[in-house]
Scaffold this active site. Structure first.
Site, PDB file in Angstrom:
ATOM      1  N   SER A 156       0.799  -1.229   0.000  1.00  0.00           N
ATOM      2  CA  SER A 156       0.000   0.000   0.000  1.00  0.00           C
ATOM      3  C   SER A 156       0.830   1.277   0.000  1.00  0.00           C
ATOM      4  O   SER A 156       0.302   2.352  -0.278  1.00  0.00           O
ATOM      5  CB  SER A 156      -0.943   0.019   1.203  1.00  0.00           C
ATOM      6  OG  SER A 156      -0.212   0.159   2.410  1.00  0.00           O
ATOM      7  N   LYS A 178       0.851   5.259   6.573  1.00  0.00           N
ATOM      8  CA  LYS A 178       0.394   6.028   5.399  1.00  0.00           C
ATOM      9  C   LYS A 178       1.108   7.381   5.414  1.00  0.00           C
ATOM     10  O   LYS A 178       1.897   7.688   6.295  1.00  0.00           O
ATOM     11  CB  LYS A 178      -1.119   6.263   5.437  1.00  0.00           C
ATOM     12  CG  LYS A 178      -1.964   5.011   5.604  1.00  0.00           C
ATOM     13  CD  LYS A 178      -1.911   4.082   4.410  1.00  0.00           C
ATOM     14  CE  LYS A 178      -2.740   2.818   4.656  1.00  0.00           C
ATOM     15  NZ  LYS A 178      -2.546   1.820   3.576  1.00  0.00           N
TER      16      LYS A 178
END
Length: 228
Positions: free
Chosen positions: A38, A92
């Site tokens: 990701s 993230k």
């Protein structure tokens, strides 16, 4: 009980060492293995990342209670946080700060009315595609509000490529993965409260190539993750 006391007496140093390690990981610094794609091309599957838990806040050990704030997360920072959806630890990039107005239109990011500029990535990073997807992958450089970093888009993969505009609430942040079409981020789990942020990822400690019998990627040992 006597056996327990005897064992503790004989292993007291080891017990205190373990307690110290747990305390350090909870309050000072932690390390995690990257299990998914990701955050490609910035973080690779098999990277072992180090998180500075004192980058933003001092917290009570083993809690999300902030004792004192040291600095504010900045746009472009790579952070670890506890997912507000299910409590899973995620990593993230901070894209939206409190008060920012953020939107995305067909994969193109807009923050506070400024549109991101995209160009094909160059150099070694251009070939760093996610190994867990066989469809088309485009490695681009995204530049916006003074920040520049690489991202991946996957045109053939179903994904949420448009949203907003949304205003980031006070005390909360909007997170996106660099692998835009293969990341469960704020588009799906919502904004992230500051107290859920557990630290800033500043470098890769070491990296093992899971597709090549866990051979070390020596070029990634100690790699700093500063925004270019």
């Amino acid at each position: 009980m006597r056996q327990l006391k005897s064992w503790f007496k004989g292993n007291k140093g080891f017990v205190f060492f373990l307690f110290g390690m747990v305390l350090v990981r909870s309050a000072v610094a932690d390390w995690y293995g990257v299990p998914s794609g990701s955050m490609y091309p910035t973080l690779m599957i098999g990277d072992r990342i180090v998180t500075d838990r004192l980058a933003y806040d001092v917290k009570l050990p083993f809690t999300d209670v902030i004792v004192t704030s040291l600095a504010d997360p900045q746009r472009g920072d790579i952070v670890t946080f506890t997912s507000p959806e299910d409590g899973v630890r995620l990593v993230k990039r901070v894209v939206g700060l409190p008060g920012d107005v953020v939107e995305m239109r067909g994969e193109e990011l807009v923050v506070n009315g400024e549109k991101a500029v995209y160009a094909p990535a160059a150099g070694e990073v251009a070939a760093r595609v996610a190994p867990d997807y066989t469809g088309q992958q485009l490695v681009l450089t995204e530049q916006i509000l003074g920040q520049r970093h690489p991202i991946i888009v996957m045109p053939q993969r179903p994904a949420l490529r448009s949203f907003g505009p949304v205003t980031v609430p006070p005390g909360e942040y909007l997170m996106l993965g660099d692998n835009r079409d293969a990341s469960k981020d704020s588009r799906y789990i919502g904004f992230v409260r500051r107290e859920l942020i557990t630290g800033q990822v500043k470098r890769v400690a070491f990296s093992l190539d899971t597709d090549r019998y866990f051979l070390p990627r020596l070029e990634r040992f100690g790699t700093a993750l500063a925004t270019p």
